[in-house]
Design a protein around this motif. Structure first.
Motif, short mmCIF file in Angstrom:
data_model
loop_
_atom_site.label_atom_id
_atom_site.label_comp_id
_atom_site.label_asym_id
_atom_site.label_seq_id
_atom_site.Cartn_x
_atom_site.Cartn_y
_atom_site.Cartn_z
N GLU A 1 -54.92 12.36 -71.76
CA GLU A 1 -54.04 12.91 -71.70
C GLU A 1 -55.13 14.40 -71.43
O GLU A 1 -55.01 14.83 -70.40
N ARG A 2 -56.96 13.99 -71.09
CA ARG A 2 -57.56 14.77 -70.85
C ARG A 2 -57.46 14.83 -69.69
O ARG A 2 -58.03 15.84 -69.07
N ALA A 3 -58.28 13.40 -69.38
CA ALA A 3 -58.29 13.48 -67.64
C ALA A 3 -56.76 13.60 -66.87
O ALA A 3 -57.20 14.58 -65.95
N LEU A 4 -55.56 13.65 -67.72
CA LEU A 4 -54.69 14.42 -66.32
C LEU A 4 -54.84 15.97 -66.72
O LEU A 4 -54.33 16.34 -65.67
N GLU A 5 -54.35 15.85 -67.58
CA GLU A 5 -55.33 17.99 -67.85
C GLU A 5 -55.71 18.43 -66.58
O GLU A 5 -55.92 18.75 -66.18
N ARG A 6 -57.13 17.53 -66.26
CA ARG A 6 -58.02 18.05 -65.26
C ARG A 6 -57.99 17.33 -64.13
O ARG A 6 -58.52 17.41 -63.16
N GLY A 7 -56.79 16.23 -63.92
CA GLY A 7 -56.17 16.06 -62.46
C GLY A 7 -57.75 14.50 -62.55
O GLY A 7 -58.05 14.90 -61.10
N MET A 8 -58.01 14.24 -63.35
CA MET A 8 -58.97 12.87 -62.05
C MET A 8 -58.34 11.75 -63.57
O MET A 8 -57.87 11.54 -65.02
N SER A 9 -59.10 10.91 -62.73
CA SER A 9 -58.87 9.10 -63.25
C SER A 9 -59.85 9.28 -64.54
O SER A 9 -60.39 10.07 -65.27
N VAL A 10 -58.80 8.12 -65.58
CA VAL A 10 -59.78 8.03 -67.42
C VAL A 10 -61.43 7.45 -66.67
O VAL A 10 -62.22 7.68 -67.84
N ASN A 11 -61.65 6.76 -65.69
CA ASN A 11 -62.49 6.27 -65.71
C ASN A 11 -63.80 7.31 -65.16
O ASN A 11 -64.67 7.34 -66.01
N ARG A 12 -63.04 8.27 -64.39
CA ARG A 12 -63.72 9.63 -63.86
C ARG A 12 -63.76 10.72 -64.89
O ARG A 12 -65.16 10.98 -65.75
N TYR A 13 -62.91 10.79 -66.39
CA TYR A 13 -63.44 11.32 -66.79
C TYR A 13 -64.59 10.96 -67.76
O TYR A 13 -65.71 11.66 -68.42
N ILE A 14 -64.01 10.00 -68.14
CA ILE A 14 -65.39 8.93 -69.29
C ILE A 14 -66.25 8.98 -68.19
O ILE A 14 -67.64 9.60 -69.06
#
Length: 78
Positions: free
Chosen positions: A20-33
């Protein structure tokens, strides 16, 4: 920079929150982590401080001319 694969196991709530947080930020989960780890290790902060220090070195004389002690009496006269 070369990439390496890292597999982690988290509970479903954590996985859902990451997605959800990655989607909110417009990035992949990989990039978010990756961003979270960089923030945690201070890389982002160090990069900012280094850039700010370089900026101050480049414009040191401009700031000194504008805000230096010899200009104290001229404040408010701009």
């Amino acid at each position: 920079m070369a990439k390496t694969q890292l597999n982690v196991r988290v509970d479903e709530d954590t996985a859902r929150a990451a997605r959800e947080r990655a989607l909110e930020r417009g990035m992949s989960v990989n990039r978010y982590i990756e961003e979270l780890v960089r923030q945690d290790t201070g890389e982002v902060g160090h990069t900012f401080v280094e850039a700010a220090a370089d900026f101050m070195k480049q414009y040191e004389t401009v700031f000194a001319d504008e805000f230096g002690p010899e200009r104290e009496g001229s404040r408010g006269q701009h």
